[in-house]
Scaffold this active site. Structure first.
Site, PDB file in Angstrom:
ATOM      1  N   SER A  89      43.275  37.662  35.698  1.00 47.88           N
ATOM      2  CA  SER A  89      42.032  37.957  35.010  1.00 47.88           C
ATOM      3  C   SER A  89      42.008  37.258  33.645  1.00 47.88           C
ATOM      4  O   SER A  89      42.095  36.033  33.589  1.00 47.88           O
ATOM      5  CB  SER A  89      41.848  39.473  34.892  1.00 47.88           C
ATOM      6  OG  SER A  89      40.525  39.808  34.537  1.00 47.88           O
ATOM      7  N   GLU A 136      36.989  41.353  44.920  1.00 54.36           N
ATOM      8  CA  GLU A 136      37.135  41.424  43.467  1.00 54.36           C
ATOM      9  C   GLU A 136      36.122  42.370  42.827  1.00 54.36           C
ATOM     10  O   GLU A 136      36.437  43.142  41.928  1.00 54.36           O
ATOM     11  CB  GLU A 136      36.956  40.024  42.857  1.00 54.36           C
ATOM     12  CG  GLU A 136      37.966  38.990  43.289  1.00 54.36           C
ATOM     13  CD  GLU A 136      39.190  38.943  42.401  1.00 54.36           C
ATOM     14  OE1 GLU A 136      39.319  39.805  41.518  1.00 54.36           O
ATOM     15  OE2 GLU A 136      40.012  38.037  42.596  1.00 54.36           O
ATOM     16  N   HIS A 163      39.669  43.564  42.484  1.00 50.21           N
ATOM     17  CA  HIS A 163      40.307  42.895  41.358  1.00 50.21           C
ATOM     18  C   HIS A 163      41.528  43.711  40.928  1.00 50.21           C
ATOM     19  O   HIS A 163      41.442  44.929  40.779  1.00 50.21           O
ATOM     20  CB  HIS A 163      39.281  42.828  40.224  1.00 50.21           C
ATOM     21  CG  HIS A 163      39.643  41.990  39.053  1.00 50.21           C
ATOM     22  ND1 HIS A 163      39.743  40.630  39.095  1.00 50.21           N
ATOM     23  CD2 HIS A 163      39.884  42.340  37.762  1.00 50.21           C
ATOM     24  CE1 HIS A 163      40.028  40.166  37.896  1.00 50.21           C
ATOM     25  NE2 HIS A 163      40.130  41.192  37.063  1.00 50.21           N
TER      26      HIS A 163
END
Length: 506
Positions: free
Chosen positions: A182, A308, A403
């Site tokens: 990320s 995600e 995610h």
């Protein structure tokens, strides 16, 4: 294991458990407090007596963003500490080194989160390093009177520490892999273009971030950061650096959150594009052409997870109806929105599932697809993956492969709650791939995971190994048409000539 290590700074004593040495809370730079707030990191002072390294150092003051539970005892601006896990402190061991850069939107987290503990990876023959860096306005305020990119400079200082000290922890300073997820992946992408980071690492892994700019983001690069910085300074009284360095930490933290871009606006779907605090092109640490120049010529491993979006748009968070889907697809896909909606209409599942597909494709898959085109054109050596394993717990909660889903598998921190034997097998495989990449620059010794080439093959990490493509979901390819057929991304400037609104309309 002998847990006292002599470093250039001074002797430190860690602890050992299950054959893994743990050295926590090692200062890699001077505390960025008082007159050093919003300044580049200074070298850490040394010591002569044995320093205890058995507790994590404080993490940067934060209000949100940590993925897992931070094990630090407190938050403090004095946060520039790192941690080392290793099975040997023999300077002749020359183990591959893996340096973890945590995510959290440049707003939260730290190198001490329980889900990203380095013990399991260290047990596979690598020296693992994690660290804290300055976050939010503490790390990414950008203004000509103050400077910018302080958190990024912290990351470079941590890598410099690794070059100078990691041999004493069994590591090879000529075989360093940076890996991040990320915001950590975005950091890796920025480090790949920074002259100040050249030569400090030799492989790079970007997980769920670090791709090209979003096709739907029409703002100038850095515009949100500059606007947030101006608003932040005005909110705290509009003084200069000397005055603002005297503002209490708590006030800075609260103002940082206020202008971070994470506060939701009614009826709008927020994406990582809303975030304000992040690196900017300052012409020095980050060159003006950072967005277009070829990255450092090191082997790369890049990928994302299948769902995600479910980390950002939770079930029940919004009214997932057809009207909002129309708004979302129009914002994310622009002229391709009708084609995207037509494709979504053919898919099974709920409206929420369709939101997930469109969001994941626009924010993660398509930017990676664009990055592969850039890397192919520059002749880069790289590999790509998609993480598809759905644990029983994730199936039950409907977060699926959201995610961050791959992190506990990678670090071997699967709990007994919600995981089964198949998850343990997937964890062993992904760890083997990452360690092989850190060791050899390729994720498999037998080359069964092919390099990304004109065939566009990626590894699919699931219940059983497989292969696929980034555009397996045609929505990614549809949104990609917006990039290839539309106007080019505008280049940024060092500092704005006039105030910008910084208001996100997505």
């Amino acid at each position: 294991m002998h847990t006292i290590v002599e470093t250039r700074q001074g002797p430190i004593q860690g602890c050992a458990e299950d054959g893994i040495g743990r050295f926590f809370g090692i200062p890699y730079a001077a505390p960025p407090v008082g007159a050093l707030r919003w300044r580049p990191p200074d070298p850490a002072p040394g010591w002569t007596r044995v320093r205890q390294a058995t507790e994590f150092g404080p993490i940067c003051p934060q209000t949100a963003g940590a993925v897992f539970t931070p094990r630090a005892s407190r938050q403090d601006e004095d946060c520039l500490y790192l941690n080392v896990w290793t099975a040997t402190v023999d300077p002749q061991a020359k183990q591959p080194v893996m340096v973890w850069i945590h995510g959290g939107g440049y707003l939260g987290g730290g190198g001490c989160e329980d889900g990203t503990d380095g013990s399991a990876l260290a047990g596979l023959g690598v020296t693992v390093v994690s660290f804290n860096y300055r976050l939010g306005a503490f790390g990414y305020l950008a203004h000509p009177d103050f400077g910018s990119n302080f958190g990024l400079q912290d990351q470079i200082a941590a890598l410099q520490w690794v070059q100078q000290h990691i041999t004493q922890f069994g590591g090879d300073p000529e075989r360093v892999t940076v890996f991040g997820q990320s915001a950590g992946a975005h950091s890796v992408r920025t480090l790949l273009s920074s002259p100040s980071a050249a030569g400090l690492f030799h492989r790079a892994i970007l997980q769920s971030g670090g791709g090209e700019r979003f096709t739907f983001d029409a703002k100038q690069p850095g515009e949100r950061t500059y606007a947030a910085s101006q608003a932040f300074i005005a909110h705290l009284g509009g003084g200069g650096p000397q005055q603002l360095r005297q503002i209490p930490t708590e006030m800075v933290k609260q103002a940082s959150h206020l202008f971070s871009g994470v506060i939701p606006k009614r009826g709008r779907v927020h994406t990582p594009a809303n975030l304000a605090w992040m690196p900017v092109t300052d012409g020095d640490i980050v060159p003006a052409d950072a967005g277009t120049r070829p990255p450092a010529p090191v082997p790369l491993l890049l990928g994302y997870t299948h769902n995600e979006a479910r980390y950002f748009i939770k079930p029940g968070m919004l009214p997932y109806n057809r009207l909002l889907l129309w708004v979302l697809t129009k914002a994310l896909a622009g002229p391709q929105a009708r084609a995207v909606r037509s494709e979504l209409a053919t898919s099974a599942g709920s409206l929420y599932d369709r939101f997930d597909r469109a969001y994941t494709a626009a924010v993660f898959a398509e930017p990676l697809l664009a990055t592969t085109e850039r890397l192919l054109s520059s002749g880069h050596e790289f590999y790509c993956y998609r993480f598809d394993r759905v644990s029983p717990g994730a199936e039950k909660s409907d977060v699926r492969v959201q995610h961050t889903a791959e992190l506990r598998y990678l670090f071997g921190t699967l709990t007994t709650d919600g995981y089964d034997d198949v998850d343990q097998q997937v964890s062993a495989r992904i760890q083997a791939h990452w360690v092989a990449f850190a060791r050899d620059g390729a994720p498999t010794a037998d080359r069964s995971w092919p390099r990304y080439d004109d065939l566009a093959r990626i590894a699919v990490i699931a219940d059983t190994p497989g292969q696929g493509r980034i555009d397996d979901d045609p929505i990614a390819a549809l949104i990609h048409l917006r990039r290839t057929r539309g106007p080019g991304v505008r280049s940024g400037r060092k500092f704005p000539s006039r105030p910008a609104s910084g208001r996100e309309k997505l």
